[in-house]
Scaffold this motif. Sequence first.
Motif, mmCIF file in Angstrom:
data_model
loop_
_atom_site.group_PDB
_atom_site.id
_atom_site.type_symbol
_atom_site.label_atom_id
_atom_site.label_comp_id
_atom_site.label_asym_id
_atom_site.label_seq_id
_atom_site.Cartn_x
_atom_site.Cartn_y
_atom_site.Cartn_z
ATOM 1 N N TYR A 119 -20.355 22.780 11.560
ATOM 2 C CA TYR A 119 -20.166 21.392 11.974
ATOM 3 C C TYR A 119 -18.687 21.134 12.216
ATOM 4 N N ARG A 120 -18.386 20.292 13.178
ATOM 5 C CA ARG A 120 -17.013 19.870 13.442
ATOM 6 C C ARG A 120 -16.880 18.433 12.971
ATOM 7 N N LEU A 121 -16.111 18.252 11.899
ATOM 8 C CA LEU A 121 -16.035 16.959 11.226
ATOM 9 C C LEU A 121 -14.590 16.517 11.077
ATOM 10 N N PRO A 122 -14.346 15.213 10.990
ATOM 11 C CA PRO A 122 -12.992 14.743 10.698
ATOM 12 C C PRO A 122 -12.486 15.319 9.385
ATOM 13 N N ARG A 137 -10.097 10.653 20.292
ATOM 14 C CA ARG A 137 -10.263 12.105 20.187
ATOM 15 C C ARG A 137 -9.696 12.597 18.851
ATOM 16 N N ILE A 138 -10.404 12.246 17.792
ATOM 17 C CA ILE A 138 -9.987 12.573 16.428
ATOM 18 C C ILE A 138 -10.026 14.083 16.217
ATOM 19 N N HIS A 139 -9.074 14.586 15.460
ATOM 20 C CA HIS A 139 -9.028 16.017 15.148
ATOM 21 C C HIS A 139 -10.210 16.386 14.258
ATOM 22 N N LEU A 140 -10.999 17.365 14.706
ATOM 23 C CA LEU A 140 -12.182 17.799 13.976
ATOM 24 C C LEU A 140 -11.959 19.183 13.390
ATOM 25 N N VAL A 141 -12.452 19.370 12.175
ATOM 26 C CA VAL A 141 -12.289 20.627 11.444
ATOM 27 C C VAL A 141 -13.648 21.334 11.370
ATOM 28 N N PRO A 142 -13.729 22.617 11.735
ATOM 29 C CA PRO A 142 -15.018 23.319 11.619
ATOM 30 C C PRO A 142 -15.396 23.572 10.161
ATOM 31 N N VAL A 143 -16.630 23.245 9.822
ATOM 32 C CA VAL A 143 -17.159 23.456 8.471
ATOM 33 C C VAL A 143 -18.440 24.269 8.607
ATOM 34 N N GLY A 145 -8.224 7.468 12.225
ATOM 35 C CA GLY A 145 -8.522 8.876 12.029
ATOM 36 C C GLY A 145 -7.281 9.725 12.187
ATOM 37 N N GLU A 146 -7.465 11.050 12.058
ATOM 38 C CA GLU A 146 -6.366 12.000 12.221
ATOM 39 C C GLU A 146 -6.386 12.574 13.637
ATOM 40 N N TYR A 147 -5.202 12.691 14.228
ATOM 41 C CA TYR A 147 -5.070 13.224 15.583
ATOM 42 C C TYR A 147 -4.098 14.400 15.569
ATOM 43 N N PHE A 162 -1.248 13.383 12.971
ATOM 44 C CA PHE A 162 -0.814 11.995 12.864
ATOM 45 C C PHE A 162 -2.024 11.162 12.501
ATOM 46 N N GLU A 163 -1.911 10.368 11.440
ATOM 47 C CA GLU A 163 -3.056 9.595 10.967
ATOM 48 C C GLU A 163 -2.883 8.116 11.272
ATOM 49 N N ILE A 164 -3.941 7.527 11.831
ATOM 50 C CA ILE A 164 -4.010 6.087 12.052
ATOM 51 C C ILE A 164 -4.987 5.508 11.041
ATOM 52 N N GLU A 165 -4.515 4.558 10.265
ATOM 53 C CA GLU A 165 -5.392 3.924 9.287
ATOM 54 C C GLU A 165 -6.081 2.725 9.899
ATOM 55 N N LYS A 166 -7.240 2.419 9.357
ATOM 56 C CA LYS A 166 -8.044 1.327 9.884
ATOM 57 C C LYS A 166 -7.266 0.012 9.820
#
Length: 339
Positions: A168-171, A107-113, A86-88, A43-47
């Motif tokens: 790295y764990r990034l949005p 607690r934004i969803h983070l993607v491992p890179v 951000g994305e949750y 679920f994405e919340i926009e600024k």
Amino acid sequence: MSAIPLKTVRAALLAAVALLPAITGWLVRELEAPAGRAPDALFEIEKGWAARTVIGRLRDGGFVRSALPLGLACRLFYPEKGFKAGEYLLAPPLGAKEALFRMFGGRIHLVPVTVPEGLTGRETAALLRPGDPDGEAAFLKAFRDTGLIADLDPEAGDLEGYLFPDTYRLPGKATETDIVAAMVGGFREVFDGERGRRAEALGMSVRAVVTLASLIEEETALAGERPLVSAVFHNRLRIGMKLDCDPTVAYALKLEGRYTGRLLLRDLRHPSPYNTYLHAGLPPGPISNPGRAAIDAALHPAAEGYLYFVARGDGGHRFSRSLGEHLDAVRRFRELKNN
């Protein structure tokens, strides 16, 4: 205007007190009840979104059963707080209360890179933005912003050597600038005060250490050999002997888009300041982005008098102190290849 009878006020207060547990129980049940969505939904919340917008989209998307309890909870528990954009990840079983905790807590969803050791900046761009020319171009633009390390390396023309390889764990929607900043931040975290003091003790700048570490990174993948390769390079630098490092030639060819994956004898004469067969000393700058082990090897060479090394044919190298020993090792390697 006549006063409200005391008896009426008392009755209203008693009714409110009687209803309060029921309302509270209803609110708790509604906030904890799962919505029953499909698993792992983002679920994405926009600024700039107001709470009403966020709640409505949560309801319309099936993330919560009802908007009313969510709205009440926002007013009661988070009256002065806004949602962080951000994305949750809202995966069932997940109630409205947990969803609120995540979003108000940011607690934004983070993607491992994951970026492996030894890639150049251009190779890193291709890895992170495969098949995306615009994304690669944006990454390389951020890669050329030397303001991120100007205090450590005022000579840098780009961030080669300072994109620290790590996971790295990034949005999910992190920009190229965000990624580059995170990687440079990773380098700064590793190259701490202790390593800085060790560099000073060796009489080396941060740039010199990272450049040497990049050569070590490219020469061997074996942990036990890195301090030995470092010793060879330190010994050669001390006596003014050329480093004769093949990866520096490969890097020079990469800069011109001419590297084919293997070096030919004529390539060792390729005119470039990076060619350590032609020029003594370190090349002008790093030739890749080294990892922690290579940086530490550059700072802590083995206490050995080696001046040469050559491949053994099994992934490792044979180290020698004299030219005669080295030529014998080269002969044995060639015999092994021909058998």
